[in-house]
Motif scaffolding. Sequence first.
Motif, PDB file in Angstrom:
ATOM      1  N   LEU A   1       7.548  23.948  -5.249  1.00  0.00           N
ATOM      2  CA  LEU A   1       6.119  24.158  -5.022  1.00  0.00           C
ATOM      3  C   LEU A   1       5.870  24.545  -3.573  1.00  0.00           C
ATOM      4  N   LEU A   2       4.822  25.313  -3.360  1.00  0.00           N
ATOM      5  CA  LEU A   2       4.507  25.816  -2.021  1.00  0.00           C
ATOM      6  C   LEU A   2       2.999  25.844  -1.844  1.00  0.00           C
ATOM      7  N   GLN A   3       2.536  25.587  -0.626  1.00  0.00           N
ATOM      8  CA  GLN A   3       1.113  25.733  -0.323  1.00  0.00           C
ATOM      9  C   GLN A   3       0.935  26.283   1.086  1.00  0.00           C
ATOM     10  N   THR A   4      -0.168  27.024   1.284  1.00  0.00           N
ATOM     11  CA  THR A   4      -0.453  27.598   2.597  1.00  0.00           C
ATOM     12  C   THR A   4      -1.910  28.031   2.647  1.00  0.00           C
ATOM     13  N   ASN A   5      -2.306  28.577   3.779  1.00  0.00           N
ATOM     14  CA  ASN A   5      -3.615  29.190   3.979  1.00  0.00           C
ATOM     15  C   ASN A   5      -3.359  30.562   4.583  1.00  0.00           C
ATOM     16  N   SER A   6      -3.783  31.624   3.879  1.00  0.00           N
ATOM     17  CA  SER A   6      -3.519  32.990   4.338  1.00  0.00           C
ATOM     18  C   SER A   6      -4.574  33.521   5.302  1.00  0.00           C
ATOM     19  N   ASN A   7      -5.634  32.725   5.533  1.00  0.00           N
ATOM     20  CA  ASN A   7      -6.636  33.093   6.533  1.00  0.00           C
ATOM     21  C   ASN A   7      -7.250  34.463   6.265  1.00  0.00           C
ATOM     22  N   HIS A   8      -7.409  34.804   4.980  1.00  0.00           N
ATOM     23  CA  HIS A   8      -8.013  36.074   4.555  1.00  0.00           C
ATOM     24  C   HIS A   8      -7.259  37.303   5.089  1.00  0.00           C
ATOM     25  N   SER A   9      -5.975  37.150   5.337  1.00  0.00           N
ATOM     26  CA  SER A   9      -5.167  38.243   5.882  1.00  0.00           C
ATOM     27  C   SER A   9      -4.352  38.906   4.774  1.00  0.00           C
ATOM     28  N   ALA A  10      -4.476  40.225   4.661  1.00  0.00           N
ATOM     29  CA  ALA A  10      -3.706  40.958   3.653  1.00  0.00           C
ATOM     30  C   ALA A  10      -2.210  40.857   3.944  1.00  0.00           C
ATOM     31  N   ARG A  11      -1.840  40.970   5.214  1.00  0.00           N
ATOM     32  CA  ARG A  11      -0.416  40.894   5.581  1.00  0.00           C
ATOM     33  C   ARG A  11       0.145  39.510   5.284  1.00  0.00           C
ATOM     34  N   ALA A  12      -0.642  38.466   5.589  1.00  0.00           N
ATOM     35  CA  ALA A  12      -0.180  37.102   5.307  1.00  0.00           C
ATOM     36  C   ALA A  12      -0.007  36.886   3.808  1.00  0.00           C
ATOM     37  N   GLN A  13      -0.914  37.444   3.007  1.00  0.00           N
ATOM     38  CA  GLN A  13      -0.801  37.281   1.559  1.00  0.00           C
ATOM     39  C   GLN A  13       0.388  38.063   1.013  1.00  0.00           C
ATOM     40  N   ASP A  14       0.644  39.241   1.534  1.00  0.00           N
ATOM     41  CA  ASP A  14       1.813  40.023   1.103  1.00  0.00           C
ATOM     42  C   ASP A  14       3.105  39.262   1.419  1.00  0.00           C
ATOM     43  N   LEU A  15       3.163  38.680   2.623  1.00  0.00           N
ATOM     44  CA  LEU A  15       4.344  37.907   2.997  1.00  0.00           C
ATOM     45  C   LEU A  15       4.490  36.685   2.109  1.00  0.00           C
ATOM     46  N   PHE A  16       3.379  36.039   1.816  1.00  0.00           N
ATOM     47  CA  PHE A  16       3.366  34.870   0.926  1.00  0.00           C
ATOM     48  C   PHE A  16       3.969  35.227  -0.434  1.00  0.00           C
ATOM     49  N   MET A  17       3.577  36.354  -0.993  1.00  0.00           N
ATOM     50  CA  MET A  17       4.097  36.763  -2.292  1.00  0.00           C
ATOM     51  C   MET A  17       5.588  37.092  -2.218  1.00  0.00           C
ATOM     52  N   GLN A  18       6.016  37.654  -1.100  1.00  0.00           N
ATOM     53  CA  GLN A  18       7.441  37.931  -0.920  1.00  0.00           C
ATOM     54  C   GLN A  18       8.238  36.622  -0.861  1.00  0.00           C
TER      55      GLN A  18
ATOM     56  N   ALA B   1       1.134  26.742   8.633  1.00  0.00           N
ATOM     57  CA  ALA B   1       2.530  26.767   8.196  1.00  0.00           C
ATOM     58  C   ALA B   1       2.599  26.630   6.681  1.00  0.00           C
ATOM     59  N   TYR B   2       3.741  27.041   6.117  1.00  0.00           N
ATOM     60  CA  TYR B   2       3.996  26.772   4.705  1.00  0.00           C
ATOM     61  C   TYR B   2       4.342  25.295   4.545  1.00  0.00           C
ATOM     62  N   ILE B   3       3.912  24.711   3.444  1.00  0.00           N
ATOM     63  CA  ILE B   3       4.348  23.377   3.038  1.00  0.00           C
ATOM     64  C   ILE B   3       5.108  23.543   1.730  1.00  0.00           C
ATOM     65  N   ARG B   4       6.326  23.038   1.714  1.00  0.00           N
ATOM     66  CA  ARG B   4       7.193  23.208   0.547  1.00  0.00           C
ATOM     67  C   ARG B   4       7.707  21.855   0.079  1.00  0.00           C
ATOM     68  N   PHE B   5       7.774  21.653  -1.230  1.00  0.00           N
ATOM     69  CA  PHE B   5       8.335  20.426  -1.759  1.00  0.00           C
ATOM     70  C   PHE B   5       8.838  20.670  -3.172  1.00  0.00           C
ATOM     71  N   ARG B   6       9.517  19.670  -3.706  1.00  0.00           N
ATOM     72  CA  ARG B   6      10.126  19.778  -5.025  1.00  0.00           C
ATOM     73  C   ARG B   6       9.577  18.713  -5.955  1.00  0.00           C
ATOM     74  N   VAL B   7       9.490  19.050  -7.229  1.00  0.00           N
ATOM     75  CA  VAL B   7       9.154  18.080  -8.262  1.00  0.00           C
ATOM     76  C   VAL B   7      10.341  18.000  -9.208  1.00  0.00           C
ATOM     77  N   SER B   8      10.960  16.840  -9.247  1.00  0.00           N
ATOM     78  CA  SER B   8      12.101  16.649 -10.121  1.00  0.00           C
ATOM     79  C   SER B   8      11.671  16.706 -11.580  1.00  0.00           C
ATOM     80  N   LYS B   9      12.533  17.236 -12.420  1.00  0.00           N
ATOM     81  CA  LYS B   9      12.255  17.254 -13.854  1.00  0.00           C
ATOM     82  C   LYS B   9      12.482  15.890 -14.487  1.00  0.00           C
TER      83      LYS B   9
END
Length: 236
Positions: free
Chosen positions: A9-26, A178-186
């Motif tokens: 799982l991942l969460q962030t704030n792209s600050n309404h930036s097209a470049r930030a959102q493109d990077l997020f999707m990558q 910053a990105y926040i990343r974490f895992r959810v165990s199955k």
Amino acid sequence: MPARLHYELLQTNSNHSARAQDLFMQILAEWRIDVAVVAEPYSVPPQQNWVGDTEGLVAVVVPAAGTQRISLKEKGAGYVAVKWGEVVVIGVYFSPNRPLREFEQFLGGLEPVVQRASPAQVVLMGDLNAKCAAWGCPITDQRGGGSIVDVTFATPAIGARIGDWRVLEEVETLSDHAYIRFRVSKAPLGPQTRTAGERGGDFPKWAISRLDLELAEEAAMVRAWSADPLNTLGGR
């Protein structure tokens, strides 16, 4: 390729930036993220793997080619709740420019959203723009002002399956978050595999329904969100 024993799982704030959102999707593709929440997206595409709130302030995203789909449960201004497998994921955003009274109303409105998700487990992610020592800020004030604070909450059963919660400050986001990343165990994590934060080490945890009332008022966390209280996995 062997089957993974966890979800990413991942969460962030792209600050309404097209470049930030493109990077997020990558990043979603490169890191094989299973589900993500993005606050202040540049746009919410009219695609099945994106579900946004009513104002374009926050969205939940899954990979377009992924096997785990999302479906809308409900949405409003600044929040969206989706069904993701057996879990309900809620994405939230609240502007730092709005007054404390509106922030309290917003939080109060989230309580029934969480309650209506029952009996499903809930993971809530997003940017509340509020400083509070209870979730790791060095100071507490009535509202966040210009703060950059992203938080993660989870109901206890799924919270016990969350590990490796971390703020990736070394990774470029093209945003001031910053990105926040974490895992959810199955499967539930055993006592030997829990992260330091979940054992009460690096990352604070607290149940909203058991907060000190004075601190809760200062932080505007003035109500319990459900009878099955949400726990903080971390905040940034």
